[in-house]
Design a protein around this motif. Structure first.
Motif, PDB file in Angstrom:
ATOM      1  N   GLY A  22      -2.880  -9.123   7.280  1.00  0.00           N
ATOM      2  CA  GLY A  22      -2.516  -8.173   6.619  1.00  0.00           C
ATOM      3  C   GLY A  22      -1.646  -8.510   5.588  1.00  0.00           C
ATOM      4  N   ILE A  23      -0.796  -7.509   5.303  1.00  0.00           N
ATOM      5  CA  ILE A  23       0.093  -7.565   4.115  1.00  0.00           C
ATOM      6  C   ILE A  23       0.848  -9.077   3.682  1.00  0.00           C
ATOM      7  CG2 ILE A  23       1.919  -6.703   2.584  1.00  0.00           C
ATOM      8  CD1 ILE A  23       1.265  -3.828   3.805  1.00  0.00           C
ATOM      9  N   VAL A 194      -1.871   1.336   4.339  1.00  0.00           N
ATOM     10  CA  VAL A 194      -2.697   0.298   3.835  1.00  0.00           C
ATOM     11  C   VAL A 194      -3.811  -0.207   4.553  1.00  0.00           C
ATOM     12  CG1 VAL A 194      -2.171  -1.982   2.841  1.00  0.00           C
ATOM     13  CG2 VAL A 194      -0.252  -0.200   2.859  1.00  0.00           C
ATOM     14  N   ASP A 195      -4.855  -0.702   4.012  1.00  0.00           N
ATOM     15  CA  ASP A 195      -5.988  -1.001   4.816  1.00  0.00           C
ATOM     16  C   ASP A 195      -6.007  -2.541   5.397  1.00  0.00           C
ATOM     17  OD1 ASP A 195      -8.611  -1.219   5.606  1.00  0.00           O
ATOM     18  OD2 ASP A 195      -9.329  -1.764   3.502  1.00  0.00           O
ATOM     19  N   THR A 196      -5.249  -2.356   6.478  1.00  0.00           N
ATOM     20  CA  THR A 196      -5.212  -3.536   7.436  1.00  0.00           C
ATOM     21  C   THR A 196      -5.427  -3.052   8.915  1.00  0.00           C
ATOM     22  OG1 THR A 196      -2.659  -3.087   8.237  1.00  0.00           O
ATOM     23  CG2 THR A 196      -3.197  -4.319   6.059  1.00  0.00           C
ATOM     24  N   GLY A 197      -5.048  -4.015   9.962  1.00  0.00           N
ATOM     25  CA  GLY A 197      -5.470  -3.402  11.312  1.00  0.00           C
ATOM     26  C   GLY A 197      -4.280  -3.026  11.985  1.00  0.00           C
ATOM     27  N   PHE A 198      -3.200  -2.628  11.223  1.00  0.00           N
ATOM     28  CA  PHE A 198      -1.963  -2.079  11.597  1.00  0.00           C
ATOM     29  C   PHE A 198      -1.910  -0.800  12.338  1.00  0.00           C
ATOM     30  CE2 PHE A 198       2.400   0.080  11.317  1.00  0.00           C
ATOM     31  CZ  PHE A 198       3.084  -0.964  11.750  1.00  0.00           C
ATOM     32  N   MET A 199      -2.645   0.091  11.932  1.00  0.00           N
ATOM     33  CA  MET A 199      -3.003   1.481  12.720  1.00  0.00           C
ATOM     34  C   MET A 199      -3.585   1.430  13.854  1.00  0.00           C
ATOM     35  SD  MET A 199      -3.479   4.348   9.823  1.00  0.00           S
ATOM     36  CE  MET A 199      -4.005   3.516   8.222  1.00  0.00           C
ATOM     37  N   VAL A 209      -6.259  10.583   9.067  1.00  0.00           N
ATOM     38  CA  VAL A 209      -5.273  10.334   8.265  1.00  0.00           C
ATOM     39  C   VAL A 209      -5.620  10.992   6.854  1.00  0.00           C
ATOM     40  CG1 VAL A 209      -4.306   8.663   6.768  1.00  0.00           C
ATOM     41  CG2 VAL A 209      -4.250   8.165   9.066  1.00  0.00           C
ATOM     42  N   ARG A 210      -4.927  11.758   6.289  1.00  0.00           N
ATOM     43  CA  ARG A 210      -5.199  12.762   5.453  1.00  0.00           C
ATOM     44  C   ARG A 210      -4.517  12.254   3.999  1.00  0.00           C
ATOM     45  NH1 ARG A 210      -3.776  16.436   9.788  1.00  0.00           N
ATOM     46  NH2 ARG A 210      -5.812  17.423  10.174  1.00  0.00           N
ATOM     47  N   LEU A 211      -4.369  10.907   3.796  1.00  0.00           N
ATOM     48  CA  LEU A 211      -3.986  10.432   2.749  1.00  0.00           C
ATOM     49  C   LEU A 211      -5.073   9.319   2.271  1.00  0.00           C
ATOM     50  CD1 LEU A 211      -0.097   9.814   2.770  1.00  0.00           C
ATOM     51  CD2 LEU A 211      -1.372  11.132   1.094  1.00  0.00           C
ATOM     52  N   PRO A 212      -5.313   8.925   1.022  1.00  0.00           N
ATOM     53  CA  PRO A 212      -5.795   7.606   0.829  1.00  0.00           C
ATOM     54  C   PRO A 212      -5.442   6.425   1.281  1.00  0.00           C
ATOM     55  CG  PRO A 212      -5.289   8.833  -1.311  1.00  0.00           C
ATOM     56  CD  PRO A 212      -4.489   9.527  -0.382  1.00  0.00           C
ATOM     57  N   VAL A 213      -6.093   5.502   1.668  1.00  0.00           N
ATOM     58  CA  VAL A 213      -5.451   4.283   2.303  1.00  0.00           C
ATOM     59  C   VAL A 213      -5.683   3.183   1.203  1.00  0.00           C
ATOM     60  CG1 VAL A 213      -6.158   2.726   4.076  1.00  0.00           C
ATOM     61  CG2 VAL A 213      -6.074   4.762   4.695  1.00  0.00           C
ATOM     62  N   CYS A 214      -4.488   2.624   0.729  1.00  0.00           N
ATOM     63  CA  CYS A 214      -4.718   1.720  -0.293  1.00  0.00           C
ATOM     64  C   CYS A 214      -4.883   0.265   0.170  1.00  0.00           C
ATOM     65  CB  CYS A 214      -3.335   1.953  -1.378  1.00  0.00           C
ATOM     66  SG  CYS A 214      -1.962   0.659  -0.672  1.00  0.00           S
ATOM     67  N   SER A 215      -5.454  -0.789  -0.712  1.00  0.00           N
ATOM     68  CA  SER A 215      -5.681  -1.979  -0.421  1.00  0.00           C
ATOM     69  C   SER A 215      -4.483  -3.068  -0.421  1.00  0.00           C
ATOM     70  CB  SER A 215      -6.692  -2.599  -1.502  1.00  0.00           C
ATOM     71  OG  SER A 215      -5.829  -2.927  -2.588  1.00  0.00           O
ATOM     72  N   VAL A 216      -4.524  -3.954   0.388  1.00  0.00           N
ATOM     73  CA  VAL A 216      -3.453  -4.972   0.338  1.00  0.00           C
ATOM     74  C   VAL A 216      -3.189  -5.496  -0.989  1.00  0.00           C
ATOM     75  CG1 VAL A 216      -2.816  -7.273   1.409  1.00  0.00           C
ATOM     76  CG2 VAL A 216      -4.205  -5.537   2.810  1.00  0.00           C
ATOM     77  N   VAL A 234      10.345  -0.097  -4.112  1.00  0.00           N
ATOM     78  CA  VAL A 234       8.982  -0.407  -4.613  1.00  0.00           C
ATOM     79  C   VAL A 234       7.800   0.427  -4.270  1.00  0.00           C
ATOM     80  CG1 VAL A 234       7.137  -2.212  -5.175  1.00  0.00           C
ATOM     81  CG2 VAL A 234       9.704  -2.907  -5.218  1.00  0.00           C
ATOM     82  N   TYR A 235       7.262   1.350  -5.066  1.00  0.00           N
ATOM     83  CA  TYR A 235       6.230   2.041  -4.281  1.00  0.00           C
ATOM     84  C   TYR A 235       4.827   1.610  -4.843  1.00  0.00           C
ATOM     85  CZ  TYR A 235      10.213   5.265  -3.736  1.00  0.00           C
ATOM     86  OH  TYR A 235      11.320   5.966  -3.203  1.00  0.00           O
ATOM     87  N   PRO A 236       3.833   1.143  -4.191  1.00  0.00           N
ATOM     88  CA  PRO A 236       2.817   0.518  -4.272  1.00  0.00           C
ATOM     89  C   PRO A 236       1.721   1.438  -5.373  1.00  0.00           C
ATOM     90  CG  PRO A 236       3.341  -0.024  -2.282  1.00  0.00           C
ATOM     91  CD  PRO A 236       4.266   0.934  -2.469  1.00  0.00           C
ATOM     92  N   THR A 237       1.770   2.505  -4.862  1.00  0.00           N
ATOM     93  CA  THR A 237       0.987   3.623  -5.825  1.00  0.00           C
ATOM     94  C   THR A 237       1.668   4.672  -6.374  1.00  0.00           C
ATOM     95  OG1 THR A 237       0.031   5.215  -4.198  1.00  0.00           O
ATOM     96  CG2 THR A 237      -0.814   2.984  -4.188  1.00  0.00           C
ATOM     97  N   PRO A 238       0.954   5.189  -7.605  1.00  0.00           N
ATOM     98  CA  PRO A 238       1.627   6.350  -7.946  1.00  0.00           C
ATOM     99  C   PRO A 238       1.710   7.796  -7.218  1.00  0.00           C
ATOM    100  CG  PRO A 238      -0.131   5.373  -9.649  1.00  0.00           C
ATOM    101  CD  PRO A 238      -0.150   4.749  -8.308  1.00  0.00           C
ATOM    102  N   LEU A 239       0.774   7.686  -6.070  1.00  0.00           N
ATOM    103  CA  LEU A 239       0.704   8.650  -5.317  1.00  0.00           C
ATOM    104  C   LEU A 239       1.804   8.567  -4.426  1.00  0.00           C
ATOM    105  CD1 LEU A 239      -0.657  11.353  -4.147  1.00  0.00           C
ATOM    106  CD2 LEU A 239      -1.916   9.787  -2.422  1.00  0.00           C
ATOM    107  N   ASP A 240       2.293   7.546  -3.998  1.00  0.00           N
ATOM    108  CA  ASP A 240       3.701   7.000  -3.241  1.00  0.00           C
ATOM    109  C   ASP A 240       4.576   7.772  -3.968  1.00  0.00           C
ATOM    110  OD1 ASP A 240       1.741   5.682  -1.393  1.00  0.00           O
ATOM    111  OD2 ASP A 240       2.015   3.766  -2.137  1.00  0.00           O
TER     112      ASP A 240
END
Ligand SMILES: NC(=O)c1ccc[n+]([C@@H]2O[C@H](COP(=O)([O-])OP(=O)(O)OC[C@H]3O[C@@H](n4cnc5c(N)ncnc54)[C@H](OP(=O)(O)O)[C@@H]3O)[C@@H](O)[C@H]2O)c1
Length: 269
Positions: A22-23, A194-199, A209-216, A234-240
């Motif tokens: 993952g990350i 985030v798009d990993t195996g975490f969840m 999940v009702r939010l976009p999943v962002c890429s690593v 640090v917020y990775p996306t503007p939506l965050d």
């Protein structure tokens, strides 16, 4: 006791916990691409060995791996001792290892409670306590903590996880301020999903999940940019960023309810 960083013979390294997938794995690759020597930590020995081999071949850097279970209280000291034995000075500590379990607190097993608190909080505090003196002594270094948007309010269905991420956020903020002028930077990263195996590992069905999943990659780029700019958070996306900013204008109860709705972690129970 020798403090890594006081001896000119030591090899400066970036220590990445959670580097097996993952990350953390992607961050290790990004730092390798910048020419940093690495020390990789996670439990999966084979994955670490494979990644180390790949990064050595691709970037011509030194890569060490120290398999460790960060749920064990002795692991941070073991990693520190590994550094002493191999003459490594940790100049950048990336606390990325993390774990979770989707469940109402009332239904969490005690072993899950202890594991989540140990990996997400105790191990981080211990690693910082061990490696920070060497950075301060050399007036050079940094700490990057991978927290979560979930740490900015309680998340129903992920209550303990969100509490451990709050710990990282507030500790990181205080450290950022305490270390001003010392040459040591501290950045705390707050990604959404985030798009990993975490969840999946946490038993959290990401289809709900009702939010976009962002890429690593988006997270990695944000980490590098935020750290370079010496950002406290640090917020990775503007939506965050928007989600956190909008919390200023709504009652706290609404934020907590909304976070539970967006995460949909209770749907799995
Ligand atoms: N994915 C998301 O939606 C998301 C969102 C916000 C924040 N985050 C945070 O991002 C960080 C990285 O997660 P990820 O998404 O990249 O998930 P991931 O692929 O599951 O990575 C988690 C990493 O932590 C390591 N780890 C877990 N338990 C450990 C233990 N007991 N001892 C040592 N290492 C352990 C795992 O390695 P081993 O299994 O090999 O030990 C793995 O390398 C975590 O702190 C997570 O809380 C993730």
């Amino acid at each position: 006791m020798m403090i890594p960083g006081r001896n000119g013979q030591l090899l400066p390294v970036t220590l990445v916990t959670g580097a097996s997938t993952g990350i953390g794995s992607a961050l290790a690759g990004a730092f390798a691409g910048m020419g940093n020597h690495l020390l990789l930590v996670a439990r999966s020995e084979d994955r670490l060995a494979g990644l180390a081999e790949e990064l050595r071949a691709a970037h011509g850097i030194s890569v060490f791996s120290c398999p460790a279970d960060l749920a064990l209280p002795e692991s941070p000291q073991r990693i520190f001792d590994y550094c002493l034995q191999h003459h490594l000075a940790v100049r950048l500590l990336v606390n990325c290892a993390g774990t979770s379990r989707a469940s109402d607190f009332n239904n969490l097993a005690l072993r899950d409670i202890e594991r989540i608190m140990a990996v997400n909080m105790s191990a981080v505090a211990r690693l910082v306590h061990l490696f920070l003196p060497g950075m301060v002594a050399e007036q050079e270094g940094g700490i990057i903590n991978i927290a979560s948007l979930g740490g900015l309010q309680g998340v129903p269905g992920l209550g303990l996880y969100s509490a451990t991420k709050s710990f990282l956020i507030t500790l990181g903020e205080a450290l950022h301020m305490e270390l001003r002028g010392t040459g040591v930077r501290v950045a705390t990263v707050c990604p959404g999903f985030v798009d990993t195996g975490f969840m999946e590992k946490a038993g959290h069905d990401r289809r709900g999940v009702r939010l976009p999943v962002c890429s690593v990659d988006v997270v990695v780029r944000a980490v590098l940019r935020g750290y370079r700019q010496n950002r406290m958070r640090v917020y990775p996306t503007p939506l965050d960023f928007l989600i956190v900013f909008s919390q200023r204008f709504v009652p706290r109860l609404f934020s907590v309810r909304l976070s539970g709705y967006l995460a949909a972690a209770r749907n799995n129970q």
